[in-house]
Design an enzyme around this catalytic site. Structure first.
Site, PDB file in Angstrom:
ATOM      1  N   GLY A   1       0.833  -1.189   0.000  1.00 58.04           N
ATOM      2  CA  GLY A   1       0.000   0.000   0.000  1.00 58.04           C
ATOM      3  C   GLY A   1       0.869   1.240   0.000  1.00 58.04           C
ATOM      4  N   CYS A   2       0.289   2.374  -0.387  1.00 59.67           N
ATOM      5  CA  CYS A   2       1.069   3.611  -0.446  1.00 59.67           C
ATOM      6  C   CYS A   2       1.494   4.075   0.947  1.00 59.67           C
ATOM      7  CB  CYS A   2       0.283   4.697  -1.167  1.00 59.67           C
ATOM      8  SG  CYS A   2      -1.392   4.984  -0.548  1.00 59.67           S
ATOM      9  N   TRP A   3       0.554   4.080   1.898  1.00 57.24           N
ATOM     10  CA  TRP A   3       0.910   4.472   3.266  1.00 57.24           C
ATOM     11  C   TRP A   3       1.959   3.535   3.869  1.00 57.24           C
ATOM     12  CZ3 TRP A   3      -0.174   8.955   5.497  1.00 57.24           C
ATOM     13  CH2 TRP A   3      -1.294   9.707   5.071  1.00 57.24           C
ATOM     14  N   PRO A   4       1.777   2.201   3.785  1.00 61.27           N
ATOM     15  CA  PRO A   4       2.801   1.308   4.333  1.00 61.27           C
ATOM     16  C   PRO A   4       4.164   1.481   3.683  1.00 61.27           C
ATOM     17  CG  PRO A   4       0.747   0.126   4.061  1.00 61.27           C
ATOM     18  CD  PRO A   4       0.558   1.460   3.393  1.00 61.27           C
ATOM     19  N   THR A   5       4.212   1.847   2.397  1.00 60.93           N
ATOM     20  CA  THR A   5       5.505   2.041   1.746  1.00 60.93           C
ATOM     21  C   THR A   5       6.321   3.106   2.468  1.00 60.93           C
ATOM     22  OG1 THR A   5       4.701   1.325  -0.422  1.00 60.93           O
ATOM     23  CG2 THR A   5       6.643   2.765  -0.388  1.00 60.93           C
TER      24      THR A   5
END
Length: 314
Positions: free
Chosen positions: A115-119
Site C-alpha cells: 500500500g502507499c501508506w505502508p511504503t
C-alpha cells in the site's frame, strides 16, 4: 524472448499509470482486451492464463476472483490491491524492505504490491527495528496526508465534480482500524499495531508520511545522528530510495506533498533536535508512483529478470 503481460483492470487509475510506464518498455509484449471482452469471463480467463505475468488493478474481491481463474502453475501475479498483502503464499513486493527481500520477490510467483501508506511507513521504520533502535514493543505513531487519487474513482469524482466543494484537508480512519495496519505491523516487525492517523489533502497526487519519535524516552536514548545513520545505511546505493543528508534536512523549512512530483522516487528525511531528544521522520512519495504503479513496474522488472528501473520515472 519477450515476457507477455496482462493488466487486469487496465482502465482504472493505477492500471492506466502502469500502462503509461510500460509503453515502449523493452522485452515485453501485452495482452489487451476490448471493452466487450473485459466483460466476457472466458476472454478474461484466457488472458489471465496466457500471460507470463499478470498485474491485477482491481478491487479486493475481484482480485481474489481473478487469481482463482488462473488454472496453470506458470503465470506469475502482481496484485496491486490489498487483498493478498498479508496472505499466506504471497511475497510482499517491497524490494527495499530488508536485506534479501529483492531476492524473495525475484523467486516468487505471487507478489503483493505494498500500500502507499505502508511504503512510506515501512521505509522509515523497518531499518530502525532491524537495527534495534526502535524496540519491537515500542508504541509507534504514524500520520500524514495523501492526494485524493489514493481514494480511487469515487474520491476523484467527489473532488473533481463541478458542484463539489470539498475541504482542503480531512482526517479519516478514525476507528483506528485502517486496512493498511496489518501490513504495517507485520512487515515492520513491531509487536503491536502502530497508531495510524491518515488524512486526505486537496491535491490530486502526492504523499507525506510522518513518524515522530521521542528519542529521549527510548531505550538507549538514540541520537538523531544514530537514526539517520541507520536509514542512510539501509538505502545506500539505491536508485529509487534516497535519504537526505543531515545538513540538507537542517536547511529545509518544509516538505511539500508534491515533493517528488509524478515520479517513482521515495525520499526520506530525518529532522532531529538533539537538545530536546526528539526526531521527526518523513517520507515523501507519489501515492500513484512508488505507492502504486511504480512499485508494480519495479516488481514486474524483477520478476522478468529485466533492469529494475526500466520504465520508472526517476
Amino acid at each position: 524472448m519477450t515476457t507477455c503481460v496482462f493488466i487486469d483492470g487496465a482502465v482504472g487509475t493505477t492500471g492506466l499509470e502502469i500502462a503509461d510506464r510500460l509503453a515502449g518498455h523493452r522485452d515485453l509484449s501485452f495482452i489487451t482486451l476490448s471493452d466487450e471482452q473485459r466483460k466476457d469471463a472466458a476472454a478474461r480467463r484466457a488472458a489471465l492464463n496466457d500471460a507470463d505475468i499478470v498485474i491485477l488493478c482491481l478491487p479486493d474481491d475481484a482480485a481474489r476472483e481473478a487469481v482463482a481463474l488462473i488454472d496453470n502453475d506458470r503465470t506469475k501475479v502482481i496484485d496491486a490491491s490489498s487483498a493478498h498483502r498479508v496472505a499466506d503464499g504471497w511475497t510482499y513486493g517491497f524490494p527495499e524492505l530488508e536485506p534479501g527481500q529483492r531476492d524473495r520477490v525475484a523467486r516468487a510467483r505471487f507478489v503483493a504490491n505494498p500500500g502507499c501508506w505502508p511504503t512510506g511507513f515501512l521505509a522509515l521504520v523497518r531499518p530502525l527495528v532491524l537495527a534495534g533502535l526502535i524496540p519491537a514493543d515500542w508504541p509507534v505513531t504514524v500520520s500524514g496526508a495523501s492526494g485524493y487519487s489514493g481514494g480511487g474513482k469515487s474520491m476523484i469524482a467527489e473532488y473533481e465534480a463541478q458542484s463539489a466543494a470539498p475541504t482542503g484537508f480531512r482526517a479519516y480512519g478514525l476507528g483506528l482500524a485502517h486496512k493498511h495496519i496489518p501490513e504495517m505491523t507485520r512487515y515492520s516487525g513491531l509487536a503491536h499495531p502502530p497508531l495510524f492517523a491518515p488524512a486526505v489533502a486537496h491535491a490530486y497526487r502526492g504523499m507525506i508520511v510522518e513518524v515522530p519519535l521521542q528519542l529521549r524516552a527510548m531505550p538507549g536514548a538514540p541520537s538523531p545522528a544514530d537514526i539517520h545513520a541507520a536509514l542512510a545505511a539501509a538505502y545506500a546505493g539505491s536508485n529509487i530510495v534516497s535519504v537526505a543528508t543531515l545538513e540538507d534536512s537542517r536547511a529545509m523549512s518544509q516538505v511539500e506533498i508534491e515533493r517528488v512530483g509524478a515520479t517513482d522516487r521515495l525520499e526520506l528525511f530525518m529532522f532531529g533536535n538533539a537538545e530536546t531528544g526528539q526526531a521527526l521522520l518523513v517520507a515523501a512519495l507519489d501515492n500513484l508512483g512508488k505507492g502504486a504503479a511504480g512499485a508494480a513496474v519495479q516488481n514486474l522488472n524483477i520478476l522478468a529478470g529485466l533492469p529494475e528501473t526500466e520504465g520508472l520515472r526517476l
